[in-house]
Design an enzyme around this catalytic site. Structure first.
Site, PDB file in Angstrom:
ATOM      1  N   ARG A  99       5.742 -36.047-130.641  1.00 35.67           N
ATOM      2  CA  ARG A  99       4.446 -35.394-130.811  1.00 35.67           C
ATOM      3  C   ARG A  99       4.424 -34.385-131.957  1.00 35.67           C
ATOM      4  O   ARG A  99       3.370 -33.875-132.323  1.00 35.67           O
ATOM      5  CB  ARG A  99       4.020 -34.719-129.497  1.00 35.67           C
ATOM      6  CG  ARG A  99       3.413 -35.714-128.516  1.00 35.67           C
ATOM      7  CD  ARG A  99       3.286 -35.138-127.125  1.00 35.67           C
ATOM      8  NE  ARG A  99       4.568 -35.112-126.430  1.00 35.67           N
ATOM      9  CZ  ARG A  99       4.777 -34.511-125.262  1.00 35.67           C
ATOM     10  NH1 ARG A  99       3.800 -33.873-124.666  1.00 35.67           N
ATOM     11  NH2 ARG A  99       5.965 -34.544-124.700  1.00 35.67           N
TER      12      ARG A  99
ATOM     13  N   ALA B  66      18.654 -33.735-128.387  1.00 39.08           N
ATOM     14  CA  ALA B  66      18.638 -35.069-129.000  1.00 39.08           C
ATOM     15  C   ALA B  66      17.236 -35.630-129.169  1.00 39.08           C
ATOM     16  O   ALA B  66      17.046 -36.610-129.876  1.00 39.08           O
ATOM     17  CB  ALA B  66      19.470 -36.033-128.158  1.00 39.08           C
TER      18      ALA B  66
HETATM   19  C1  UD1 Z   1      11.026 -30.800-119.770  1.00 40.60           C
HETATM   20  C2  UD1 Z   1      11.229 -30.850-118.251  1.00 40.60           C
HETATM   21  C3  UD1 Z   1      10.017 -30.228-117.560  1.00 40.60           C
HETATM   22  C4  UD1 Z   1       9.823 -28.812-118.052  1.00 40.60           C
HETATM   23  C5  UD1 Z   1       9.729 -28.770-119.583  1.00 40.60           C
HETATM   24  C6  UD1 Z   1       9.813 -27.339-120.051  1.00 40.60           C
HETATM   25  C7  UD1 Z   1      12.605 -32.805-117.620  1.00 40.60           C
HETATM   26  C8  UD1 Z   1      12.587 -34.196-117.120  1.00 40.60           C
HETATM   27  N1  UD1 Z   1      11.404 -32.213-117.806  1.00 40.60           N
HETATM   28  O1  UD1 Z   1       9.893 -31.613-120.091  1.00 40.60           O
HETATM   29  O2  UD1 Z   1      10.208 -30.217-116.165  1.00 40.60           O
HETATM   30  O3  UD1 Z   1       8.679 -28.254-117.479  1.00 40.60           O
HETATM   31  O4  UD1 Z   1      10.834 -29.448-120.192  1.00 40.60           O
HETATM   32  O5  UD1 Z   1       9.618 -27.222-121.437  1.00 40.60           O
HETATM   33  O6  UD1 Z   1      13.676 -32.237-117.824  1.00 40.60           O
HETATM   34  N2  UD1 Z   1      16.271 -34.343-124.677  1.00 40.60           N
HETATM   35  C9  UD1 Z   1      17.417 -34.998-125.044  1.00 40.60           C
HETATM   36  N3  UD1 Z   1      17.574 -36.312-124.727  1.00 40.60           N
HETATM   37  C10 UD1 Z   1      16.647 -37.008-124.018  1.00 40.60           C
HETATM   38  C11 UD1 Z   1      15.458 -36.326-123.646  1.00 40.60           C
HETATM   39  C12 UD1 Z   1      15.303 -35.010-123.976  1.00 40.60           C
HETATM   40  O7  UD1 Z   1      18.289 -34.398-125.677  1.00 40.60           O
HETATM   41  O8  UD1 Z   1      16.875 -38.186-123.758  1.00 40.60           O
HETATM   42  C13 UD1 Z   1      16.114 -32.926-125.038  1.00 40.60           C
HETATM   43  C14 UD1 Z   1      14.970 -32.676-126.022  1.00 40.60           C
HETATM   44  O9  UD1 Z   1      15.461 -32.609-127.355  1.00 40.60           O
HETATM   45  C15 UD1 Z   1      14.430 -31.333-125.599  1.00 40.60           C
HETATM   46  C16 UD1 Z   1      14.778 -31.227-124.141  1.00 40.60           C
HETATM   47  O10 UD1 Z   1      15.775 -32.204-123.872  1.00 40.60           O
HETATM   48  O11 UD1 Z   1      15.071 -30.274-126.300  1.00 40.60           O
HETATM   49  C17 UD1 Z   1      13.568 -31.451-123.225  1.00 40.60           C
HETATM   50  O12 UD1 Z   1      13.027 -32.729-123.449  1.00 40.60           O
HETATM   51  P1  UD1 Z   1      11.456 -32.953-123.589  1.00 40.60           P
HETATM   52  O13 UD1 Z   1      11.249 -34.393-123.821  1.00 40.60           O
HETATM   53  O14 UD1 Z   1      10.902 -31.999-124.542  1.00 40.60           O
HETATM   54  O15 UD1 Z   1      10.999 -32.613-122.085  1.00 40.60           O
HETATM   55  P2  UD1 Z   1       9.566 -32.114-121.591  1.00 40.60           P
HETATM   56  O16 UD1 Z   1       8.664 -33.276-121.440  1.00 40.60           O
HETATM   57  O17 UD1 Z   1       9.107 -30.990-122.431  1.00 40.60           O
END
Ligand code: UD1
Ligand code: CA
Length: 457
Positions: free
Chosen positions: A18, A13
């Protein structure tokens, strides 16, 4: 493993701020295939019994793309994006009533994870772990969650923003994929709080909750190249590079010669048979299949096209959607083929555009031949029979057909059908004036002399 069953929840989602893009992050592509598609294909290959995808509001394109890959995937909308635990909870409908043994949560922005790694996580769950975290040693851990451990014991996962100086030095990072015994999953997710720097519900905090419950937590690891995540365009390019390298290695392992592998680009669905030779700087767009014995010469670009046995394509050829190159046919330099079938043994060797057409078996299309298939409103078909000879620099104005064995004189503009075995001349009659060239030169030379004399007087 066991025969235990598995639900895979793919979190997709996030907007990917970035990426600076109007497109949802996980619809960006590597190998001309969406990031989320790579993840879905891998979980499917690893034998997930049920698949849930968590999408954002107004992401119909993402739902559609997900269902194209996994037709019975359930999509859930996470309305507010309050973090990865909140996203997982959006898929409650998939896990609360479910009787599966394992719940795997994975990220749609981590496209290179292999089915083997998913199986390794599931093997740990089957072997008695309640929660399994996939970790990796990061060359540059910046931005990743760190695995905070006491010896073998994983205590917590700390996000970059919440980590202390000491914790930031840890290079063992969270890949983002977690496996749970389903019976603990809802209870762990429900107790996660949002007391962190971003005020989000972090799925990674499930580790601390599970720890307090005395559950068995384990870590499996994978190589960084496999688990790198994508938050920006530079990381997208880095994943593309890894993906391309995998495709090159697997093509060569399957018997394809790549003369300069680092210069050949594949799509996720490229199919190349053994004993194909690919020269340097070739791009395979989506939907290309190539049969054995073919040579794809340097600097060619192919997309949604098929090339049958023993044909040659290029150098500098462009095959566009629905180009069908028949067995042993030759497509040469600076030739573009679109929605056309070039049948067995036909040759289109130099500087041509063939669109919306059939070119019959053994026909020879001369240099510079163009099909005029479009009048600005509609497209029309050109049919060229078998064993035809089309002279150089001919223009075939569609709709038009040329019968078997016919001959088209060079430089013709063909606007009417040519019957089988006929010869067509579609050009102005040539006129020859004996001695006219020297007469003309003499006249012009005289004029020039007179002008010079005038200027000097
Ligand atoms: C996340 C992890 C981090 C890990 C990294 C690896 C968490 C809190 N952090 O960080 O520990 O090292 O991935 O790549 O889990 N998403 C949703 N809804 C939300 C937020 C995120 O669907 O409300 C989905 C995003 O689309 C994405 C994934 O979850 O596919 C990860 O979210 P992202 O914000 O990219 O997390 P990172 O900061 O990369
Ligand atoms: Ca990410």
């Amino acid at each position: 493993m066991t025969g235990e069953s598995c639900l895979a929840i793919v979190l997709a989602a996030g907007l990917g701020t970035r990426m600076k893009s109007a497109l949802p992050k996980v619809l960006h592509e590597i190998g001309n295939f969406p990031l989320v598609g790579h993840v879905l294909k891998a979980v499917q290959a690893a034998g997930a019994d049920e698949v849930a995808v968590v999408v954002g509001p107004d992401m119909e394109a993402l739902e559609k793309a997900s269902r194209e890959i996994v037709p019975d995937a359930k999509c859930f909308v996470q309305v507010d994006r309050l973090g990865t635990a909140h996203a997982a909870k959006a898929a409650e409908g998939a896990y609360l009533e479910s009787t599966v043994d394992h719940v795997l949560v994975l990220f749609g922005d981590t496209p290179l994870v292999t089915p083997q790694t998913f199986r390794a996580i599931r093997a740990e769950l089957s072997a008695g772990s309640d929660l399994v975290v996939l970790g990796f040693e990061a060359a540059d851990p910046h931005g990743y969650g760190r695995l905070i451990a006491d010896g073998d014991k994983l205590l917590a996962i700390r996000e970059e923003k919440d980590a202390s100086e000491e914790e930031r030095k840890v290079t063992l990072c969270n890949a983002g994929i977690m496996g749970f015994r389903r019976e603990h999953f809802a209870s762990l997710v429900n107790r996660i709080e949002n007391n962190n720097a971003k005020g989000e519900y972090y799925l990674t905090d499930a580790v601390e909750v599970a720890h307090a419950d005395g559950l068995k937590i384990s870590v499996t690891t994978a190589a960084e190249a496999e688990v790198q995540g994508i938050n920006n365009r530079a990381q997208l390019a880095a994943c593309e590079a890894v993906f391309q390298e995998r495709m090159r290695q697997s093509a060569m392992a399957d018997g394809v010669t790549l003369q300069a592998p680092e210069t050949v680009y594949f799509s996720q669905d490229t199919r190349i048979a053994p004993d194909v030779v690919v020269e340097p700087n070739v791009v395979f767009g989506p939907g290309v299949s190539v049969e054995s014995g073919v040579r794809i010469r340097a600097f060619s670009h192919l997309e949604r096209a098929s090339v049958a046995k023993d044909a040659t394509v290029g150098p500098y050829a462009r095959l566009r959607p629905n180009a069908k190159i028949g067995e042993g046919a030759h497509i040469g330099n600076f030739v573009e083929i679109k929605n056309a079938s070039i049948e067995q043994g036909a040759k289109v060797n130099h500087l041509s555009y063939i669109g919306d057409a059939r070119v019959g078996a053994k026909t020879n299309v001369g240099a510079g031949t163009i099909t005029c298939n479009y009048d600005g409103y509609f497209k029309y078909h050109t049919d060229v029979g078998n064993g035809v000879f089309v002279g150089s620099n001919s223009i075939l104005v569609a709709p038009v057909s040329i019968g078997d064995g016919a001959l088209v004189a060079a430089g013709s503009v063909i606007t009417e059908d040519v019957p089988s075995q006929a010869m067509a001349f579609g050009r102005a009659q040539q006129v020859v004036k004996e001695g006219r060239a020297s007469e003309m030169r003499a006249r012009l030379e005289k004029e020039k002399k007179q002008q010079k004399a005038k200027a000097n007087s």
